[in-house]
Scaffold this motif. Structure first.
Motif, PDB file in Angstrom:
ATOM      1  N   ILE A 100       0.857  -1.181   0.000  1.00 57.70           N
ATOM      2  CA  ILE A 100       0.000   0.000   0.000  1.00 57.70           C
ATOM      3  C   ILE A 100       0.897   1.236   0.000  1.00 57.70           C
ATOM      4  O   ILE A 100       1.624   1.493   0.957  1.00 57.70           O
ATOM      5  N   VAL A 101       0.836   1.992  -1.098  1.00 55.20           N
ATOM      6  CA  VAL A 101       1.670   3.176  -1.276  1.00 55.20           C
ATOM      7  C   VAL A 101       0.773   4.352  -1.641  1.00 55.20           C
ATOM      8  O   VAL A 101      -0.085   4.235  -2.520  1.00 55.20           O
ATOM      9  N   GLU A 102       0.973   5.471  -0.966  1.00 50.78           N
ATOM     10  CA  GLU A 102       0.288   6.727  -1.302  1.00 50.78           C
ATOM     11  C   GLU A 102       1.389   7.757  -1.525  1.00 50.78           C
ATOM     12  O   GLU A 102       2.110   8.091  -0.576  1.00 50.78           O
ATOM     13  N   ASN A 103       1.546   8.242  -2.751  1.00 51.22           N
ATOM     14  CA  ASN A 103       2.741   9.048  -3.033  1.00 51.22           C
ATOM     15  C   ASN A 103       2.474  10.134  -4.051  1.00 51.22           C
ATOM     16  O   ASN A 103       1.436  10.173  -4.707  1.00 51.22           O
ATOM     17  N   LYS A 104       3.445  11.026  -4.155  1.00 54.49           N
ATOM     18  CA  LYS A 104       3.457  12.072  -5.185  1.00 54.49           C
ATOM     19  C   LYS A 104       4.890  12.261  -5.638  1.00 54.49           C
ATOM     20  O   LYS A 104       5.793  12.428  -4.819  1.00 54.49           O
ATOM     21  N   THR A 105       5.069  12.228  -6.949  1.00 49.01           N
ATOM     22  CA  THR A 105       6.400  12.327  -7.529  1.00 49.01           C
ATOM     23  C   THR A 105       6.711  13.752  -7.964  1.00 49.01           C
ATOM     24  O   THR A 105       5.836  14.601  -8.062  1.00 49.01           O
ATOM     25  N   GLY A 106       7.989  13.988  -8.244  1.00 54.50           N
ATOM     26  CA  GLY A 106       8.436  15.261  -8.802  1.00 54.50           C
ATOM     27  C   GLY A 106       9.624  15.019  -9.715  1.00 54.50           C
ATOM     28  O   GLY A 106      10.466  14.165  -9.431  1.00 54.50           O
ATOM     29  N   THR A 107       9.693  15.776 -10.813  1.00 55.48           N
ATOM     30  CA  THR A 107      10.760  15.576 -11.791  1.00 55.48           C
ATOM     31  C   THR A 107      11.180  16.905 -12.396  1.00 55.48           C
ATOM     32  O   THR A 107      10.337  17.710 -12.790  1.00 55.48           O
ATOM     33  N   LEU A 108      12.482  17.115 -12.459  1.00 52.78           N
ATOM     34  CA  LEU A 108      13.092  18.201 -13.213  1.00 52.78           C
ATOM     35  C   LEU A 108      14.301  17.614 -13.932  1.00 52.78           C
ATOM     36  O   LEU A 108      14.679  16.461 -13.688  1.00 52.78           O
ATOM     37  N   ASN A 109      14.919  18.384 -14.798  1.00 50.65           N
ATOM     38  CA  ASN A 109      16.132  17.919 -15.457  1.00 50.65           C
ATOM     39  C   ASN A 109      17.211  17.640 -14.417  1.00 50.65           C
ATOM     40  O   ASN A 109      17.561  18.520 -13.626  1.00 50.65           O
ATOM     41  N   ARG A 110      17.698  16.403 -14.379  1.00 53.75           N
ATOM     42  CA  ARG A 110      18.720  15.942 -13.434  1.00 53.75           C
ATOM     43  C   ARG A 110      18.236  15.996 -11.991  1.00 53.75           C
ATOM     44  O   ARG A 110      19.017  16.119 -11.060  1.00 53.75           O
ATOM     45  N   TYR A 111      16.943  15.863 -11.803  1.00 54.66           N
ATOM     46  CA  TYR A 111      16.378  15.878 -10.447  1.00 54.66           C
ATOM     47  C   TYR A 111      15.162  14.962 -10.400  1.00 54.66           C
ATOM     48  O   TYR A 111      14.317  14.973 -11.303  1.00 54.66           O
ATOM     49  N   THR A 112      15.068  14.178  -9.311  1.00 49.12           N
ATOM     50  CA  THR A 112      13.975  13.220  -9.137  1.00 49.12           C
ATOM     51  C   THR A 112      13.564  13.210  -7.676  1.00 49.12           C
ATOM     52  O   THR A 112      14.420  13.209  -6.787  1.00 49.12           O
ATOM     53  N   SER A 113      12.249  13.188  -7.432  1.00 50.54           N
ATOM     54  CA  SER A 113      11.776  13.103  -6.047  1.00 50.54           C
ATOM     55  C   SER A 113      10.536  12.228  -5.963  1.00 50.54           C
ATOM     56  O   SER A 113       9.841  11.994  -6.959  1.00 50.54           O
ATOM     57  N   ASP A 114      10.269  11.753  -4.787  1.00 49.87           N
ATOM     58  CA  ASP A 114       9.061  10.980  -4.510  1.00 49.87           C
ATOM     59  C   ASP A 114       8.824  11.030  -3.005  1.00 49.87           C
ATOM     60  O   ASP A 114       9.758  10.805  -2.215  1.00 49.87           O
ATOM     61  N   VAL A 115       7.605  11.350  -2.617  1.00 49.18           N
ATOM     62  CA  VAL A 115       7.272  11.462  -1.194  1.00 49.18           C
ATOM     63  C   VAL A 115       5.896  10.845  -0.961  1.00 49.18           C
ATOM     64  O   VAL A 115       5.090  10.748  -1.887  1.00 49.18           O
ATOM     65  N   GLY A 116       5.652  10.423   0.268  1.00 52.55           N
ATOM     66  CA  GLY A 116       4.326   9.881   0.563  1.00 52.55           C
ATOM     67  C   GLY A 116       4.320   8.961   1.767  1.00 52.55           C
ATOM     68  O   GLY A 116       5.090   9.147   2.718  1.00 52.55           O
ATOM     69  N   PHE A 117       3.465   7.946   1.683  1.00 53.14           N
ATOM     70  CA  PHE A 117       3.219   7.058   2.812  1.00 53.14           C
ATOM     71  C   PHE A 117       3.356   5.601   2.392  1.00 53.14           C
ATOM     72  O   PHE A 117       2.978   5.221   1.280  1.00 53.14           O
ATOM     73  N   LEU A 118       3.894   4.795   3.304  1.00 52.03           N
ATOM     74  CA  LEU A 118       3.938   3.342   3.142  1.00 52.03           C
ATOM     75  C   LEU A 118       3.201   2.702   4.308  1.00 52.03           C
ATOM     76  O   LEU A 118       3.454   3.051   5.465  1.00 52.03           O
ATOM     77  N   THR A 119       2.295   1.781   4.008  1.00 50.44           N
ATOM     78  CA  THR A 119       1.710   0.934   5.043  1.00 50.44           C
ATOM     79  C   THR A 119       2.454  -0.395   4.992  1.00 50.44           C
ATOM     80  O   THR A 119       2.454  -1.080   3.959  1.00 50.44           O
ATOM     81  N   LEU A 120       3.110  -0.734   6.083  1.00 49.09           N
ATOM     82  CA  LEU A 120       4.041  -1.858   6.101  1.00 49.09           C
ATOM     83  C   LEU A 120       3.323  -3.166   6.432  1.00 49.09           C
ATOM     84  O   LEU A 120       2.200  -3.164   6.953  1.00 49.09           O
ATOM     85  N   PRO A 121       3.951  -4.312   6.160  1.00 49.96           N
ATOM     86  CA  PRO A 121       3.295  -5.603   6.379  1.00 49.96           C
ATOM     87  C   PRO A 121       2.851  -5.833   7.821  1.00 49.96           C
ATOM     88  O   PRO A 121       1.872  -6.545   8.062  1.00 49.96           O
ATOM     89  N   ASN A 122       3.553  -5.228   8.777  1.00 44.87           N
ATOM     90  CA  ASN A 122       3.166  -5.406  10.187  1.00 44.87           C
ATOM     91  C   ASN A 122       2.132  -4.383  10.644  1.00 44.87           C
ATOM     92  O   ASN A 122       1.837  -4.285  11.830  1.00 44.87           O
ATOM     93  N   GLY A 123       1.574  -3.600   9.703  1.00 47.32           N
ATOM     94  CA  GLY A 123       0.537  -2.647  10.025  1.00 47.32           C
ATOM     95  C   GLY A 123       1.029  -1.250  10.345  1.00 47.32           C
ATOM     96  O   GLY A 123       0.225  -0.311  10.433  1.00 47.32           O
ATOM     97  N   ARG A 124       2.324  -1.093  10.545  1.00 48.60           N
ATOM     98  CA  ARG A 124       2.868   0.241  10.819  1.00 48.60           C
ATOM     99  C   ARG A 124       2.785   1.104   9.566  1.00 48.60           C
ATOM    100  O   ARG A 124       2.849   0.600   8.442  1.00 48.60           O
ATOM    101  N   ARG A 125       2.642   2.400   9.783  1.00 47.15           N
ATOM    102  CA  ARG A 125       2.543   3.341   8.667  1.00 47.15           C
ATOM    103  C   ARG A 125       3.626   4.391   8.834  1.00 47.15           C
ATOM    104  O   ARG A 125       3.810   4.926   9.934  1.00 47.15           O
ATOM    105  N   VAL A 126       4.335   4.657   7.748  1.00 47.69           N
ATOM    106  CA  VAL A 126       5.423   5.626   7.800  1.00 47.69           C
ATOM    107  C   VAL A 126       5.254   6.644   6.678  1.00 47.69           C
ATOM    108  O   VAL A 126       4.686   6.346   5.620  1.00 47.69           O
ATOM    109  N   ALA A 127       5.725   7.862   6.942  1.00 43.30           N
ATOM    110  CA  ALA A 127       5.851   8.879   5.895  1.00 43.30           C
ATOM    111  C   ALA A 127       7.292   8.891   5.427  1.00 43.30           C
ATOM    112  O   ALA A 127       8.220   8.743   6.239  1.00 43.30           O
ATOM    113  N   VAL A 128       7.492   9.064   4.125  1.00 39.84           N
ATOM    114  CA  VAL A 128       8.842   9.022   3.557  1.00 39.84           C
ATOM    115  C   VAL A 128       9.020  10.180   2.592  1.00 39.84           C
ATOM    116  O   VAL A 128       8.070  10.641   1.953  1.00 39.84           O
TER     117      VAL A 128
END
Length: 286
Positions: free
Chosen positions: A213-241
């Protein structure tokens, strides 16, 4: 030479953190894995992870500003949804020949720049988005221009405008995930759009299991890459990244490798038999 640099960077990282002993061991280990991934690969990386239950944060270059690119669209969506929650707007207000809801969906799922700029204009311009961030106590993150202005400007990946530190981005994610800024209905709508993100599938989602389960938003520029959001992990924990990457040649693979390291390290997925190599792209399932 780079491996020696990794050793010294890890040592400096631990010595610089007086509260290191208060961070759970698995989070300490995760930070070391992320640091190894960042320093073993060409380019410059900002990475940060927030355990939403405990509040613990670990990061690599966590307080270094990076361009947000299209990850700033999370703030645009949240600012508009907050207006809806306050009764000043509706999701079905006509904007640009369609509805605000349609534009927001295009912005978050397809990263539509035209839709984004229409919403920014409707809200009062970039300054209104920046004011919303300040009003909620967020620092280290700023919105100065709309997307058209950003893309037409001379590219400078160290321009402080329209930037965020990885840790500041985590605070935005914590804000929209909690109950201080959005109602449960607005929060659920935003998370649904992020869950359906159709861009940058080779980043956070790149090495994830099919049922992750991934909830994210990407970003892209020339020579630049980003991705941020949330992961729901197999043990039920949820993290923002938050992952920001400039320079180098394999930015998406580095982000995918780091995201999988998070999934395996604190998600209880290690028993599945994944092995880890800090060089991007070298996670192998047995």
């Amino acid at each position: 030479m780079r491996r020696a640099g990794v050793f010294f960077c890890l040592a400096a990282m631990m010595l610089a953190k007086p509260a290191w002993a208060q961070v759970p061991a698995e989070m300490q280990y995760l930070e070391q894995r992320l640091a190894a991934t960042a320093f073993e690969n060409p380019g410059e990386y900002g990475m940060a992870v927030l355990d939403l239950a405990s509040g613990h944060i670990v990061s690599v270059n966590g307080y270094e500003p990076f361009p947000m690119a299209s990850t700033m669209k999370i703030a645009v969506a949240a600012a508009y949804l907050a207006e809806v929650d306050a009764g000043r707007r509706t999701l079905y207000d006509p904007v640009g020949g369609t509805t605000a809801l349609t534009l927001m969906d295009r912005m978050m799922v397809r990263s539509d720049n035209w839709a984004t700029d229409l919403l920014i204009q409707t809200l009062g311009g970039p300054g209104a988005i920046d004011y919303w961030l300040r009003a909620h106590g967020l620092n280290g993150i700023r919105v100065d221009r709309n997307i058209a202005q950003l893309l037409s400007a001379r590219r400078d990946l160290r321009d402080i405008r329209d930037s965020s530190t990885p840790v500041a981005m985590l605070e935005l994610l914590r804000l929209v995930d909690g109950d201080r800024a959005l109602t449960p209905g607005s929060r659920a709508l935003l998370m649904d759009m992020m869950r359906r993100c159709a861009t940058g599938s080779n980043r956070i989602r790149g090495l994830m299991p099919r049922d992750a389960i991934v909830e994210n938003k990407t970003g892209t520029l020339n020579r630049y890459t980003s991705d941020v959001g949330f992961l729901t992990l197999p043990n039920g924990r949820r993290v923002a990244v938050a992952f920001f990457a400039r320079g180098g040649e394999n930015r998406p693979a580095v982000i995918a490798t780091a995201a999988r390291a998070i999934y395996d390290t604190i998600g209880g997925a290690g028993a599945a038999g994944s092995t880890f190599d800090s060089t991007a792209g070298h996670i192998a399932a047995h």
